[in-house]
Scaffold this active site. Structure first.
Site, PDB file in Angstrom:
ATOM      1  CG  ASP A 137      -1.876   1.142   1.215  1.00  0.00           C
ATOM      2  OD1 ASP A 137      -1.452   2.293   1.018  1.00  0.00           O
ATOM      3  OD2 ASP A 137      -3.082   0.891   1.373  1.00  0.00           O
ATOM      4  CG  HIS A 138       1.503   4.287  -3.189  1.00  0.00           C
ATOM      5  ND1 HIS A 138       0.216   4.002  -3.589  1.00  0.00           N
ATOM      6  CD2 HIS A 138       1.658   5.615  -3.354  1.00  0.00           C
ATOM      7  CE1 HIS A 138      -0.364   5.128  -3.968  1.00  0.00           C
ATOM      8  NE2 HIS A 138       0.481   6.123  -3.846  1.00  0.00           N
ATOM      9  CG  HIS A 173      -4.155   4.411  -0.789  1.00  0.00           C
ATOM     10  ND1 HIS A 173      -3.220   3.411  -0.783  1.00  0.00           N
ATOM     11  CD2 HIS A 173      -4.396   4.663  -2.107  1.00  0.00           C
ATOM     12  CE1 HIS A 173      -2.903   3.089  -2.032  1.00  0.00           C
ATOM     13  NE2 HIS A 173      -3.614   3.823  -2.843  1.00  0.00           N
TER      14      HIS A 173
HETATM   15  C1  BG6 Z   1      -3.423   4.919  -6.336  1.00  0.00           C
HETATM   16  C2  BG6 Z   1      -4.774   5.063  -6.957  1.00  0.00           C
HETATM   17  O1  BG6 Z   1      -3.389   3.833  -5.480  1.00  0.00           O
HETATM   18  O2  BG6 Z   1      -3.128   6.108  -5.600  1.00  0.00           O
HETATM   19  C3  BG6 Z   1      -4.830   6.266  -7.867  1.00  0.00           C
HETATM   20  O3  BG6 Z   1      -5.079   3.891  -7.714  1.00  0.00           O
HETATM   21  C4  BG6 Z   1      -4.395   7.504  -7.124  1.00  0.00           C
HETATM   22  O4  BG6 Z   1      -6.136   6.445  -8.401  1.00  0.00           O
HETATM   23  C5  BG6 Z   1      -3.080   7.275  -6.405  1.00  0.00           C
HETATM   24  O5  BG6 Z   1      -4.248   8.540  -8.079  1.00  0.00           O
HETATM   25  C6  BG6 Z   1      -2.750   8.451  -5.511  1.00  0.00           C
HETATM   26  O6  BG6 Z   1      -1.464   8.295  -5.014  1.00  0.00           O
HETATM   27  P1  BG6 Z   1      -0.596   9.534  -4.543  1.00  0.00           P
HETATM   28  O7  BG6 Z   1       0.669   8.943  -4.053  1.00  0.00           O
HETATM   29  O8  BG6 Z   1      -0.418  10.416  -5.756  1.00  0.00           O
HETATM   30  O9  BG6 Z   1      -1.386  10.245  -3.505  1.00  0.00           O
END
Ligand code: BG6
Length: 488
Positions: free
Chosen positions: A179-180, A242
């Site tokens: 989960d980045h 997230h």
């Molecule tokens: C991803 C989603 O997991 O996270 C995307 O699939 C979203 O739709 C993205 O744009 C947002 O990530 P960050 O790091 O730009 O907040």
């Protein structure tokens, strides 16, 4: 860290190019992975090793944090890369892969540690895991691990099925679910802010905190992902993973030790205490929205329904906000608000903690009430912590004013989320990965919401692109006398 083979499914894909190769390169340049390692990339197309290596080099030039002119270093890095064409449904391709992995392990004299990374569409997760087992790739004398990308299931049932299938090949402690958001420095920092500062630890509860607001707003629209997004919506794309992960990190109680096991236990406890929404409460606790046309930074943008590949009558959500309650001693009575959407006014991921005000505030009696203290953890695009305090303005007869104290980590060359997470997975640290308990509990909270959406019980509000979302989202807070804190 152990020498290993990095077995990458989806090696010609976008994520590999933008995130995975640059992450491996940065780790290599910083000496964080052993000089002797092997990478085997796989994709449907036939690609020669030399071409593959040159594609990897290009992606590093385009996307890496470190770029230097050290040719010998680059050549050494690229020499680790091999390519093997693979059709995920053909068992013989996995046999070929096994031979190549063994041959590389022998040639390099490295142990059979294998990191399988599934950077592919979710429908292929289980067939790949099955073939990893059937082909013998999983029978190794070294360790084996699996890194898997989201989405982990489409609903509670499919997530459970997927987990059952994966666990036939990999044990829970071998599975690293990315989960980045958990790789973002300020999300990781929540733990230190809370547990290494008695000052904050002492007030991290319902006695002092009035509410917590977690926002992840984006400027981008659906981009080129209509096929996926129109069936997922913000609820699956952002909330189930997230947003709930950030909520767990913000609300978790202090573990005795900051170890992967204990952090995960504390996070799971938050989810266990998260109040399940009764079907009759969903419409009043969750706001759905979809963007109409509007303007962002001076540019006109189309409505969601007009985006390429989106059904003109789509009822999909591009915005969700919700009020959640954690029914435990620490958080009872404190609303947690979450809000996420596409095509909003600004790109901003942040956590705002609003503190309760002193009911015996002596300044209020003199007609100049103090403002609530806020702790704001800016996750993206800024990475900083802001504390808002009341202070006397010496230039204005000592009247109260709010002042902001900032800690900004901007000038540090911080590794990207993928770099940190891949590094952790390679050294076997699962602290910042989503454990199955957390994933399952998150789906359990989301499932009744999905069902209420499907029954049409939750209205789909509209909001103009470039706004902060539907008005109904403001009302969610107004019901408890709060507002979203913007621009702090
Ligand atoms: C991803 C989603 O997991 O996270 C995307 O699939 C979203 O739709 C993205 O744009 C947002 O990530 P960050 O790091 O730009 O907040």
């Amino acid at each position: 860290m152990d020498s290993m083979t990095f077995v990458l499914f989806g090696a010609t894909g976008d994520l590999a190019k933008r995130k995975i190769y640059p992450a491996l390169y940065n780790l290599f340049v910083e000496g964080k992975i052993p000089a002797s390692f092997s990478v085997i990339g796989m994709g449907r197309r036939e690609v020669a090793d030399e071409q593959f290596q040159s594609n990897v080099e290009q992606s590093i030039k385009d996307f890496s944090r470190h770029v230097n002119d050290d040719r010998a270093q680059m050549d050494q890095f690229l020499s680790a890369f091999r390519y093997s064409a693979l059709n995920v449904n053909h068992p013989e391709d996995y046999k070929k892969l096994l031979q190549l992995a063994e041959q590389r392990e022998n040639d390099l004299g490295i142990p059979g540690n294998r990191m399988f990374y599934l950077s592919v569409a979710p429908e292929f997760f289980d067939v790949i895991a099955l073939n990893i087992r059937e082909s013998g790739l999983a029978e190794t004398k070294g360790w084996k691990r699996l890194i898997i990308e989201k989405p982990f299931g489409h609903d509670l049932e499919s997530a459970r099925e997927l987990n059952d299938r994966l666990s036939r090949t990999f044990a829970e402690d071998e599975i690293y679910r990315i989960d980045h958001y958990l790789g973002k420095p300020m999300v990781q920092n929540l733990e230190a802010l809370k547990f290494a500062n008695p000052l904050l630890q002492g007030v991290w509860n319902n006695q002092y905190i009035a509410n917590v607001q977690i926002t992840a707003s984006e400027i981008v629209g659906v981009e080129e992902r209509a096929g996926y997004y129109d069936h997922s919506g913000a609820i699956r794309d952002m909330v189930q993973n997230h947003m709930l992960q950030v909520l767990m990190m913000a609300a978790m109680n202090k573990p005795e030790h900051v170890t992967a096991g204990q952090v995960r236990d504390e996070k799971s406890k938050v989810m266990q205490a998260l109040r399940a929404l009764d079907p009759s409460d969903i419409a009043s606790s969750v706001v759905r929205g979809q963007y109409t046309s509007g303007e962002i930074n001076g540019n006109a943008v189309p409505s969601y329904k007009e985006e390429l590949g989106i059904a003109p009558d789509s009822q999909n959500d591009t915005f969700i906000s919700a009020r959640l309650w954690i029914d435990n001693e620490q958080w009872s009575g404190v609303p947690f608000y979450i809000r996420t959407g596409k095509r909003m006014k600004e790109k901003s991921t942040r956590i705002v903690v609003e503190f309760k005000q002193d009911s015996t505030d002596p300044y209020a009696a003199q007609g100049q009430p103090s403002e609530p203290n806020l702790l704001i953890i800016h996750v993206n695009p800024d990475e900083k912590v802001t504390l808002r305090l009341n202070s006397k303005d010496p230039l204005n007869n000592g009247q109260l004013e709010t002042v902001l104290m900032n800690y900004n980590s901007e000038d540090k060359d911080v590794p990207e989320a993928y770099e940190r997470l891949i590094f952790d997975a390679l050294r076997g640290d699962s602290t910042f990965f989503a454990h199955w308990n957390e994933v399952e509990l998150s789906w359990m909270w989301v499932q009744p919401v999905l069902e209420a959406f499907a029954r049409g019980e939750v209205p789909l509000h509209t909001y103009a692109a470039g706004s902060y979302g539907p008005e109904a989202s403001d009302q969610l807070l107004e019901e408890q006398g709060f507002t979203w804190w913007l621009d702090q």
